[in-house]
Design a protein around this motif. Structure first.
Motif, PDB file in Angstrom:
ATOM      1  N   VAL A 274       0.971   5.013   1.058  1.00  0.00           N
ATOM      2  CA  VAL A 274       0.307   6.020   1.891  1.00  0.00           C
ATOM      3  C   VAL A 274       0.798   7.393   1.451  1.00  0.00           C
ATOM      4  CG1 VAL A 274      -0.114   6.844   4.227  1.00  0.00           C
ATOM      5  CG2 VAL A 274       0.228   4.400   3.815  1.00  0.00           C
TER       6      VAL A 274
ATOM      7  N   VAL B 265      -4.995   6.451   1.105  1.00  0.00           N
ATOM      8  CA  VAL B 265      -4.587   5.117   0.655  1.00  0.00           C
ATOM      9  C   VAL B 265      -5.638   4.607  -0.321  1.00  0.00           C
ATOM     10  CG1 VAL B 265      -4.144   2.714   1.304  1.00  0.00           C
ATOM     11  CG2 VAL B 265      -3.343   4.544   2.785  1.00  0.00           C
ATOM     12  N   ASP B 266      -5.181   4.020  -1.413  1.00  0.00           N
ATOM     13  CA  ASP B 266      -6.095   3.439  -2.425  1.00  0.00           C
ATOM     14  C   ASP B 266      -7.115   4.449  -2.926  1.00  0.00           C
ATOM     15  OD1 ASP B 266      -4.813   1.003  -2.169  1.00  0.00           O
ATOM     16  OD2 ASP B 266      -6.217   0.235  -0.672  1.00  0.00           O
TER      17      ASP B 266
ATOM     18  N   LYS C 161       0.842  -1.192   0.000  1.00  0.00           N
ATOM     19  CA  LYS C 161       0.000   0.000   0.000  1.00  0.00           C
ATOM     20  C   LYS C 161       0.884   1.251   0.000  1.00  0.00           C
ATOM     21  CE  LYS C 161      -3.845  -2.360   0.577  1.00  0.00           C
ATOM     22  NZ  LYS C 161      -4.902  -2.431  -0.445  1.00  0.00           N
TER      23      LYS C 161
ATOM     24  N   SER D 279       5.245  10.354   0.812  1.00  0.00           N
ATOM     25  CA  SER D 279       4.593   9.067   0.593  1.00  0.00           C
ATOM     26  C   SER D 279       5.425   7.972   1.240  1.00  0.00           C
ATOM     27  CB  SER D 279       4.402   8.783  -0.903  1.00  0.00           C
ATOM     28  OG  SER D 279       5.653   8.620  -1.545  1.00  0.00           O
TER      29      SER D 279
END
Length: 292
Positions: free
Chosen positions: A213, A278-279, A211, A245
């Motif tokens: 961030v 996130v995402d 992931k 990030s």
């Protein structure tokens, strides 16, 4: 007349002009709104008429017509009605010219349909059965449409529930101000760096994996704190910049990480804001303050 009196007169004149302009502006807005509502009503009426006509053509096509040429002509007109109906559905209500043209097209198609109906009646006297079939078809068409809308709504709601359930959350967040030696300090003149600690909470419904961030730091003046304006990420059908990030391997359990932001000069005093993504989702927004 002195300058003060002249100034007061000018201000009064400007105020009157502003009031008049505002009046005409709001009046024009009201007129435009009425026009839009009228166009929406006309479009809805026209769409209903096209739908009724499409249903009638569908009914005629179901009849036993012992004339191949007439059957072919009916098929072409039926296709034409469906194409015009689809165009009407995607036509904006502000396209008054095209809606008027579609009205004329409807009148033309109706005339053609009347001609064909007369020919059909001369070949097959089944009007009573045709009316009954059309009514039944219309009811079934509306019922199927309502059922499709209900299923689509349920699908959308279920997708939103699943999406919310799988979205990560920040369960812990802390900002620490550091000096040049990476020691804690509260003195504005000595602050050289921010240490941002955060924890992503446990979520077994979230898809595991790497992931990214994204952190957006916003200064007290509202500006995004970034050292490279070309760094962007996708968010709500657009791309926005970010400050820092961090890539994290997420396996469904809570995981903590840290980011560091270095100041090029003495930081401004006031309230900052830190947003974490996130995402493509905003998973946390946290204000913090730097002051003497």
């Amino acid at each position: 007349m002195n300058k003060k009196s002249l100034l007061i007169i000018c201000i009064a004149i400007l105020a009157v002009i502003a009031v008049v302009l505002a009046f005409f502006f709001f009046r024009q807005q009201a007129v435009m709104q009425e026009m839009v509502e009228q166009m929406e009503f006309e479009k809805e009426e026209l769409q209903e008429e096209y739908e009724d006509l499409a249903i009638q053509f569908d009914g005629y096509q179901n009849m036993e017509i012992r004339n191949d040429s007439l059957q072919e002509l009916l098929g072409k007109e039926q296709q034409r009605v469906h194409e015009l109906l689809e165009e009407l559905r995607i036509t904006k209500v502000t396209s008054a010219k095209r809606i008027a043209e579609l009205k004329k097209e409807l009148a033309t198609v109706r005339k053609v349909m009347v001609t064909y109906v007369h020919q059909i009646d001369s070949l097959n006297r089944t009007n009573e059965r045709l009316v009954a079939e059309n009514q039944q078809y219309r009811q079934q068409y509306k019922q199927v449409s309502r059922e499709a809308e209900r299923l689509e709504q349920e699908k959308t709601e279920l997708t939103e529930v699943v999406s919310r359930a799988s979205m990560l959350e920040v369960t812990a967040f802390e900002v620490t101000t550091l000096n040049k030696r990476d020691r804690k300090t509260r003195l504005v003149g000595q602050i050289a760096k921010l240490q941002i600690d955060f924890t992503l909470g446990k979520n077994i419904t979230c898809e595991p994996g790497l992931k990214t961030v994204y952190l957006r730091l916003v200064a007290p003046n509202g500006d995004l704190m970034t050292k490279d304006t070309s760094k962007v990420f996708a968010f709500e059908d657009s791309e926005i910049g970010y400050s820092l990030s961090r890539e994290i391997e997420y396996a469904g359990e809570a995981v903590s990480s840290v980011m560091y932001w270095s100041f090029a000069a003495e930081p401004a005093q006031g309230v900052y804001n830190a947003d974490l993504f996130v995402d493509g989702n905003l998973i946390g927004s946290f204000p913090f303050e730097i002051r003497k």
